[in-house]
Design a protein around this motif. Structure first.
Motif, PDB file in Angstrom:
ATOM      1  N   VAL A   1       0.855  -1.188   0.000  1.00 27.98           N
ATOM      2  CA  VAL A   1       0.000   0.000   0.000  1.00 27.98           C
ATOM      3  C   VAL A   1       0.890   1.237   0.000  1.00 27.98           C
ATOM      4  O   VAL A   1       1.831   1.334   0.788  1.00 27.98           O
ATOM      5  CB  VAL A   1      -0.921   0.027   1.236  1.00 27.98           C
ATOM      6  CG1 VAL A   1      -1.787   1.291   1.230  1.00 27.98           C
ATOM      7  CG2 VAL A   1      -1.796  -1.218   1.285  1.00 27.98           C
TER       8      VAL A   1
ATOM      9  N   ARG B   1      -0.998  -2.454  -4.744  1.00 27.11           N
ATOM     10  CA  ARG B   1      -2.355  -2.576  -5.270  1.00 27.11           C
ATOM     11  C   ARG B   1      -3.258  -1.437  -4.825  1.00 27.11           C
ATOM     12  O   ARG B   1      -4.305  -1.199  -5.418  1.00 27.11           O
ATOM     13  CB  ARG B   1      -2.976  -3.900  -4.806  1.00 27.11           C
ATOM     14  CG  ARG B   1      -2.387  -5.133  -5.458  1.00 27.11           C
ATOM     15  CD  ARG B   1      -3.075  -6.384  -4.950  1.00 27.11           C
ATOM     16  NE  ARG B   1      -2.562  -7.582  -5.595  1.00 27.11           N
ATOM     17  CZ  ARG B   1      -2.881  -8.818  -5.240  1.00 27.11           C
ATOM     18  NH1 ARG B   1      -3.734  -8.996  -4.227  1.00 27.11           N
ATOM     19  NH2 ARG B   1      -2.377  -9.860  -5.863  1.00 27.11           N
ATOM     20  N   TRP B   2      -2.831  -0.734  -3.760  1.00 25.47           N
ATOM     21  CA  TRP B   2      -3.716   0.237  -3.145  1.00 25.47           C
ATOM     22  C   TRP B   2      -2.971   1.516  -2.800  1.00 25.47           C
ATOM     23  O   TRP B   2      -1.768   1.497  -2.532  1.00 25.47           O
ATOM     24  CB  TRP B   2      -4.345  -0.335  -1.862  1.00 25.47           C
ATOM     25  CG  TRP B   2      -5.240  -1.497  -2.093  1.00 25.47           C
ATOM     26  CD1 TRP B   2      -4.897  -2.821  -2.064  1.00 25.47           C
ATOM     27  CD2 TRP B   2      -6.633  -1.455  -2.402  1.00 25.47           C
ATOM     28  NE1 TRP B   2      -5.991  -3.601  -2.329  1.00 25.47           N
ATOM     29  CE2 TRP B   2      -7.074  -2.800  -2.547  1.00 25.47           C
ATOM     30  CE3 TRP B   2      -7.552  -0.414  -2.569  1.00 25.47           C
ATOM     31  CZ2 TRP B   2      -8.391  -3.110  -2.838  1.00 25.47           C
ATOM     32  CZ3 TRP B   2      -8.869  -0.736  -2.862  1.00 25.47           C
ATOM     33  CH2 TRP B   2      -9.277  -2.071  -2.996  1.00 25.47           C
TER      34      TRP B   2
ATOM     35  N   THR C   1      -3.751   5.032  -0.226  1.00 32.55           N
ATOM     36  CA  THR C   1      -4.635   5.650   0.757  1.00 32.55           C
ATOM     37  C   THR C   1      -4.061   6.998   1.172  1.00 32.55           C
ATOM     38  O   THR C   1      -2.835   7.213   1.119  1.00 32.55           O
ATOM     39  CB  THR C   1      -4.842   4.737   1.986  1.00 32.55           C
ATOM     40  OG1 THR C   1      -5.804   5.328   2.871  1.00 32.55           O
ATOM     41  CG2 THR C   1      -3.557   4.484   2.726  1.00 32.55           C
TER      42      THR C   1
ATOM     43  N   GLY D   1      -6.218   0.586  -6.930  1.00 32.32           N
ATOM     44  CA  GLY D   1      -7.279   0.754  -5.957  1.00 32.32           C
ATOM     45  C   GLY D   1      -6.953   1.842  -4.950  1.00 32.32           C
ATOM     46  O   GLY D   1      -5.787   2.125  -4.673  1.00 32.32           O
ATOM     47  N   TYR D   2      -7.983   2.470  -4.422  1.00 32.39           N
ATOM     48  CA  TYR D   2      -7.747   3.487  -3.408  1.00 32.39           C
ATOM     49  C   TYR D   2      -8.830   3.483  -2.344  1.00 32.39           C
ATOM     50  O   TYR D   2      -9.970   3.079  -2.579  1.00 32.39           O
ATOM     51  CB  TYR D   2      -7.600   4.880  -4.019  1.00 32.39           C
ATOM     52  CG  TYR D   2      -8.797   5.431  -4.780  1.00 32.39           C
ATOM     53  CD1 TYR D   2      -9.990   5.790  -4.136  1.00 32.39           C
ATOM     54  CD2 TYR D   2      -8.717   5.656  -6.157  1.00 32.39           C
ATOM     55  CE1 TYR D   2     -11.062   6.329  -4.839  1.00 32.39           C
ATOM     56  CE2 TYR D   2      -9.787   6.198  -6.876  1.00 32.39           C
ATOM     57  CZ  TYR D   2     -10.954   6.528  -6.210  1.00 32.39           C
ATOM     58  OH  TYR D   2     -12.015   7.061  -6.897  1.00 32.39           O
TER      59      TYR D   2
ATOM     60  N   CYS E   1     -13.854   4.958  -2.235  1.00 34.57           N
ATOM     61  CA  CYS E   1     -13.048   3.773  -2.523  1.00 34.57           C
ATOM     62  C   CYS E   1     -13.221   3.347  -3.973  1.00 34.57           C
ATOM     63  O   CYS E   1     -14.299   3.498  -4.560  1.00 34.57           O
ATOM     64  CB  CYS E   1     -13.443   2.613  -1.614  1.00 34.57           C
ATOM     65  SG  CYS E   1     -13.475   3.012   0.152  1.00 34.57           S
TER      66      CYS E   1
ATOM     67  N   GLY F   1     -11.757  -0.027  -6.620  1.00 33.94           N
ATOM     68  CA  GLY F   1     -10.963  -1.236  -6.693  1.00 33.94           C
ATOM     69  C   GLY F   1     -11.660  -2.303  -7.500  1.00 33.94           C
ATOM     70  O   GLY F   1     -12.764  -2.096  -8.027  1.00 33.94           O
TER      71      GLY F   1
ATOM     72  N   THR G   1     -13.677  -6.893  -4.564  1.00 34.99           N
ATOM     73  CA  THR G   1     -13.098  -6.414  -3.309  1.00 34.99           C
ATOM     74  C   THR G   1     -14.086  -6.597  -2.155  1.00 34.99           C
ATOM     75  O   THR G   1     -15.254  -6.232  -2.258  1.00 34.99           O
ATOM     76  CB  THR G   1     -12.718  -4.931  -3.418  1.00 34.99           C
ATOM     77  OG1 THR G   1     -11.748  -4.777  -4.470  1.00 34.99           O
ATOM     78  CG2 THR G   1     -12.130  -4.421  -2.119  1.00 34.99           C
TER      79      THR G   1
ATOM     80  N   ASP H   1     -11.473  -5.812   3.089  1.00 33.97           N
ATOM     81  CA  ASP H   1     -10.281  -5.270   2.430  1.00 33.97           C
ATOM     82  C   ASP H   1     -10.265  -3.751   2.512  1.00 33.97           C
ATOM     83  O   ASP H   1      -9.220  -3.138   2.795  1.00 33.97           O
ATOM     84  CB  ASP H   1     -10.244  -5.698   0.959  1.00 33.97           C
ATOM     85  CG  ASP H   1     -10.038  -7.195   0.786  1.00 33.97           C
ATOM     86  OD1 ASP H   1      -9.354  -7.795   1.642  1.00 33.97           O
ATOM     87  OD2 ASP H   1     -10.564  -7.755  -0.187  1.00 33.97           O
TER      88      ASP H   1
ATOM     89  N   ILE I   1      -7.421  -1.384   4.463  1.00 34.26           N
ATOM     90  CA  ILE I   1      -6.642  -0.331   3.814  1.00 34.26           C
ATOM     91  C   ILE I   1      -6.846   0.995   4.540  1.00 34.26           C
ATOM     92  O   ILE I   1      -5.905   1.776   4.722  1.00 34.26           O
ATOM     93  CB  ILE I   1      -7.033  -0.199   2.329  1.00 34.26           C
ATOM     94  CG1 ILE I   1      -6.818  -1.532   1.597  1.00 34.26           C
ATOM     95  CG2 ILE I   1      -6.219   0.912   1.667  1.00 34.26           C
ATOM     96  CD1 ILE I   1      -5.420  -2.071   1.682  1.00 34.26           C
TER      97      ILE I   1
END
Length: 360
Positions: free
Chosen positions: A96, A195-196, A198, A219-220, A301, A303, A307, A311, A315
């Protein structure tokens, strides 16, 4: 500190610096960089040019100041090497990237970017510099990996002040979300597994910030204010309105990670949003305090459509890793102890601190 501990982390520093040695060109700045890094983890109350010089046995801080202000080495190249080193040791498919800022309280008006501005670190408006940072967190560990100094527009529009602080003409005004995107793009281009992403409200409410991540299919989980407009099947609405109308069954009590006192438990609700494309989905995540139901936080969010709610909650909780990095960097390796005014010197000190933070 015990002698064997000193020998151990000194050996680790030697190994790490070997990765960066070619960035310093000559032997003198290489040796001085190692001395600086050793000093950053020494038991000194303050870690500035004078105290680091005294710890190294120097009569004056000239060598330390020369390393930051005049020696020929590129902190961005060292940062790029740090990307590779972190990827090798912390890289994970569930990595992340976390964007956040921190304030550096300053006296006077000479330090690059300093002015009276709001500092979340202080919780009020102060005379300070603001640094925007990128952290990387994975199941293996977490650390700071990149940095940008925020230059207020007043600084960018003042040629004399820029010249005195060594700010090149190519450096223009950029918002904090723009600085965050620069760092994210560098990390992704460098191949750091993530993958993410934040971040807090300053970044989550910026539509360009979100759009870039969506274009990259990253993803966020981004915090947004309660009055952020979000799409719904019946038109746009506000997160606080949706939270107020959420049925009791929508809430589930979950931990978003362990804190100093154990699991960090909150009540959570997730609402699907209609803006979907190419097997990706959008959601609104709502966090509610167990002890104070009026204390709520909201996250937009994005993703993969499969998801899970858990998950997204995980995050959201990982964002606090950057605060832990800031605390460790300030308390243990002198992130905010510098006494430099020049723009390039700020980057050199902060880069060496991120190296030291990783190696501690």
């Amino acid at each position: 500190m015990l002698i064997d501990e000193i020998v151990g982390w000194r050996a680790g520093l030697d190994d790490l610096l070997a990765r960066f040695a070619h960035r310093f060109g000559r032997a003198e700045p290489r040796r001085q960089a190692l001395t600086y890094l050793v000093g950053l983890l020494s038991p000194l109350a303050a870690k500035n040019g004078w105290t680091l010089a005294e710890a190294a046995g120097d009569a004056t801080p000239d060598r330390m100041q020369r390393l930051l202000n005049r020696s020929a080495w590129d902190p961005d190249a060292v940062r790029d090497d740090l990307f590779a080193y972190v990827s090798e040791h912390l890289g994970h498919d569930d990595g992340v990237l976390i964007v956040d800022e921190t304030g550096f309280l300053k006296k006077g008006v000479k330090s690059a970017g300093v002015q009276r501005q709001y500092s979340g670190t202080a919780g009020r408006t102060e005379n300070c510099q603001l640094g925007v940072f990128l952290a990387y967190a994975s199941p293996v560990g977490r650390t700071l990996i990149d940095r940008e100094l925020y230059l207020p527009r007043g600084w960018c529009d003042d040629p004399a002040r820029r010249t005195e602080a060594g700010i090149e003409t190519t450096v223009g005004f950029a918002t904090k979300p723009t600085l965050g995107l620069r760092m994210l793009e560098r990390a992704i281009t460098a191949g750091l597994a993530a993958r993410w992403v934040t971040a807090d409200e300053a970044y989550g409410q910026d539509s360009k910030f979100r759009a870039w991540l969506q274009q990259q299919r990253i993803g966020y989980v981004l915090a947004v204010p309660r009055n952020q407009r979000v799409p719904t099947a019946a038109g746009s609405s506000r997160p606080d309105v949706l939270a107020a109308n959420a049925p009791a069954l929508a809430w589930k009590r979950r931990s978003c990670g362990n804190g100093a006192k154990g699991p960090r438990l909150y009540d959570w609700a997730v609402a699907s949003l209609p803006d979907t494309a190419d097997s990706y989905g959008h959601w609104l995540l709502i966090r509610r305090s167990i002890t104070d139901p009026t204390d709520l936080a909201y996250y937009l969010c994005f993703g993969p459509s499969e998801t899970l709610d858990e998950d997204l909650i995980r995050i959201a909780g990982i964002r606090w890793a950057v605060e832990e990095c800031f605390q460790t960097a300030k308390n243990e390796v002198g992130l905010d102890h510098y006494q430099v005014r020049r723009y390039d010197a700020w980057y050199r000190h902060i880069t060496l601190v991120t190296v030291r933070l990783w190696a501690q």
